[in-house]
Write a protein that holds these residues in place. Structure first.
Motif, PDB file in Angstrom:
ATOM      1  N   ALA A 105       0.836  -1.208   0.000  1.00 62.31           N
ATOM      2  CA  ALA A 105       0.000   0.000   0.000  1.00 62.31           C
ATOM      3  C   ALA A 105       0.870   1.258   0.000  1.00 62.31           C
ATOM      4  CB  ALA A 105      -0.907   0.001   1.211  1.00 62.31           C
ATOM      5  N   LYS A 106       0.378   2.274  -0.706  1.00 61.39           N
ATOM      6  CA  LYS A 106       1.051   3.578  -0.770  1.00 61.39           C
ATOM      7  C   LYS A 106       0.044   4.680  -0.456  1.00 61.39           C
ATOM      8  CE  LYS A 106       4.424   2.504  -4.360  1.00 61.39           C
ATOM      9  NZ  LYS A 106       4.966   2.941  -5.640  1.00 61.39           N
ATOM     10  N   ASP A 107       0.576   5.822  -0.090  1.00 58.12           N
ATOM     11  CA  ASP A 107      -0.229   7.035   0.126  1.00 58.12           C
ATOM     12  C   ASP A 107      -1.391   6.799   1.092  1.00 58.12           C
ATOM     13  OD1 ASP A 107       1.422   8.220  -1.806  1.00 58.12           O
ATOM     14  OD2 ASP A 107       0.054   7.687  -3.429  1.00 58.12           O
ATOM     15  N   ARG A 119      -7.889   5.609   3.215  1.00 67.09           N
ATOM     16  CA  ARG A 119      -7.746   5.773   1.768  1.00 67.09           C
ATOM     17  C   ARG A 119      -6.292   5.473   1.434  1.00 67.09           C
ATOM     18  NH1 ARG A 119     -10.276  10.828  -1.115  1.00 67.09           N
ATOM     19  NH2 ARG A 119     -11.750   9.337  -1.894  1.00 67.09           N
ATOM     20  N   PHE A 120      -6.097   4.555   0.509  1.00 62.57           N
ATOM     21  CA  PHE A 120      -4.738   4.181   0.119  1.00 62.57           C
ATOM     22  C   PHE A 120      -4.759   3.612  -1.286  1.00 62.57           C
ATOM     23  CE2 PHE A 120      -6.688   0.756   2.535  1.00 62.57           C
ATOM     24  CZ  PHE A 120      -6.495  -0.358   1.741  1.00 62.57           C
ATOM     25  N   ARG A 121      -3.573   3.490  -1.838  1.00 61.62           N
ATOM     26  CA  ARG A 121      -3.404   2.865  -3.151  1.00 61.62           C
ATOM     27  C   ARG A 121      -2.681   1.546  -2.958  1.00 61.62           C
ATOM     28  NH1 ARG A 121      -0.318   6.564  -6.836  1.00 61.62           N
ATOM     29  NH2 ARG A 121      -0.564   4.740  -8.102  1.00 61.62           N
ATOM     30  N   ARG A 165      -3.491   0.204 -14.928  1.00 61.20           N
ATOM     31  CA  ARG A 165      -3.458  -1.254 -15.016  1.00 61.20           C
ATOM     32  C   ARG A 165      -2.801  -1.884 -13.796  1.00 61.20           C
ATOM     33  NH1 ARG A 165      -1.724  -2.383 -21.271  1.00 61.20           N
ATOM     34  NH2 ARG A 165      -3.608  -1.478 -22.176  1.00 61.20           N
ATOM     35  N   ARG A 166      -1.962  -1.125 -13.110  1.00 60.40           N
ATOM     36  CA  ARG A 166      -1.220  -1.681 -11.986  1.00 60.40           C
ATOM     37  C   ARG A 166      -1.759  -1.250 -10.619  1.00 60.40           C
ATOM     38  NH1 ARG A 166       4.718  -1.057 -11.746  1.00 60.40           N
ATOM     39  NH2 ARG A 166       4.272  -2.526 -10.090  1.00 60.40           N
ATOM     40  N   TRP A 167      -2.344  -0.073 -10.525  1.00 58.13           N
ATOM     41  CA  TRP A 167      -2.710   0.483  -9.233  1.00 58.13           C
ATOM     42  C   TRP A 167      -4.209   0.751  -9.120  1.00 58.13           C
ATOM     43  CZ3 TRP A 167       0.681   0.399  -5.398  1.00 58.13           C
ATOM     44  CH2 TRP A 167       2.021   0.292  -5.724  1.00 58.13           C
ATOM     45  N   SER A 168      -4.691   0.631  -7.885  1.00 53.64           N
ATOM     46  CA  SER A 168      -6.091   0.938  -7.579  1.00 53.64           C
ATOM     47  C   SER A 168      -6.144   1.765  -6.298  1.00 53.64           C
ATOM     48  CB  SER A 168      -6.898  -0.343  -7.373  1.00 53.64           C
ATOM     49  OG  SER A 168      -6.959  -1.074  -8.563  1.00 53.64           O
ATOM     50  N   GLU A 169      -7.128   2.629  -6.241  1.00 48.17           N
ATOM     51  CA  GLU A 169      -7.349   3.415  -5.023  1.00 48.17           C
ATOM     52  C   GLU A 169      -8.455   2.735  -4.222  1.00 48.17           C
ATOM     53  OE1 GLU A 169      -8.232   7.940  -3.557  1.00 48.17           O
ATOM     54  OE2 GLU A 169      -9.048   7.290  -5.469  1.00 48.17           O
ATOM     55  N   VAL A 170      -8.205   2.548  -2.930  1.00 48.36           N
ATOM     56  CA  VAL A 170      -9.156   1.894  -2.043  1.00 48.36           C
ATOM     57  C   VAL A 170      -9.659   2.916  -1.034  1.00 48.36           C
ATOM     58  CG1 VAL A 170      -9.482   0.062  -0.337  1.00 48.36           C
ATOM     59  CG2 VAL A 170      -7.975  -0.318  -2.295  1.00 48.36           C
ATOM     60  N   ARG A 171     -10.974   3.036  -0.907  1.00 47.73           N
ATOM     61  CA  ARG A 171     -11.605   3.869   0.122  1.00 47.73           C
ATOM     62  C   ARG A 171     -12.338   2.910   1.068  1.00 47.73           C
ATOM     63  NH1 ARG A 171     -12.213   6.306  -4.599  1.00 47.73           N
ATOM     64  NH2 ARG A 171     -14.339   5.611  -4.916  1.00 47.73           N
TER      65      ARG A 171
END
Length: 162
Positions: free
Chosen positions: A75-77, A93-95, A150-156
């Motif tokens: 996870a990032k950010d 909230r993270f990526r 294609r590689r990253w998703s944002e999760v809330r």
């Protein structure tokens, strides 16, 4: 009867008083009232009177653990918060890598439910999950996932007691 002559005295040319002072005094009162109302309007517009004014930053481990999940390894950010109110409400909230989402959801919610791609409420959300009574407690969890690339998703993520 004798008439007495009266002497005619010419009027002296003394600068007289005009009514501008009275006019300006009368005009000043409504002007001050309008200026005060404008100042109050501007102060009202720029003050934050939202209900969520008591939001405190918290650790993401605490926020996700409240709903029975853990922060994924990649996870990032990550930004997490605790919203004040009668019952605790945690948001995160993270990526994270897109390929790891299904495994993360399965690890956090082994009894289900699974992610769904329909009826998520927002057309921009690619997948979502709503779970009640998570981890044997009276806690509800809502997850919304938006694929950034294609590689990253944002999760809330939101965990709260209803």
């Amino acid at each position: 009867m004798t008439q007495t002559q009266t002497e005619i005295v010419p009027e002296q040319d003394v600068p007289g008083r005009t009514r501008w002072g009275v006019f300006l005094a009368i005009l000043a009162v409504p002007t001050l009232v309008v200026a005060a109302l404008l100042a109050l309007l501007i102060a009202w517009l720029f003050t934050d009177d939202s209900v969520a004014a008591d939001v405190k930053e918290t650790s993401c481990a605490e926020a996700l653990a409240f709903g029975g999940a853990k922060l994924p390894e990649g996870a990032k950010d990550a930004r997490c918060a605790l919203e004040a109110g009668p019952a605790p409400s945690y948001t995160a909230r993270f990526r994270m890598p897109r390929a790891e989402i299904d495994a993360w959801v399965a690890a956090g919610f082994p009894e289900g439910p699974e992610l769904r791609t329909t009826q998520c409420g927002d057309a921009r959300v690619d997948a979502c999950l709503s779970a009640d009574r998570v981890a044997g407690r009276r806690v509800s969890v809502q997850i919304e996932i938006t694929h950034d690339s294609r590689r990253w998703s944002e999760v809330r993520y939101k965990a709260f007691t209803p």
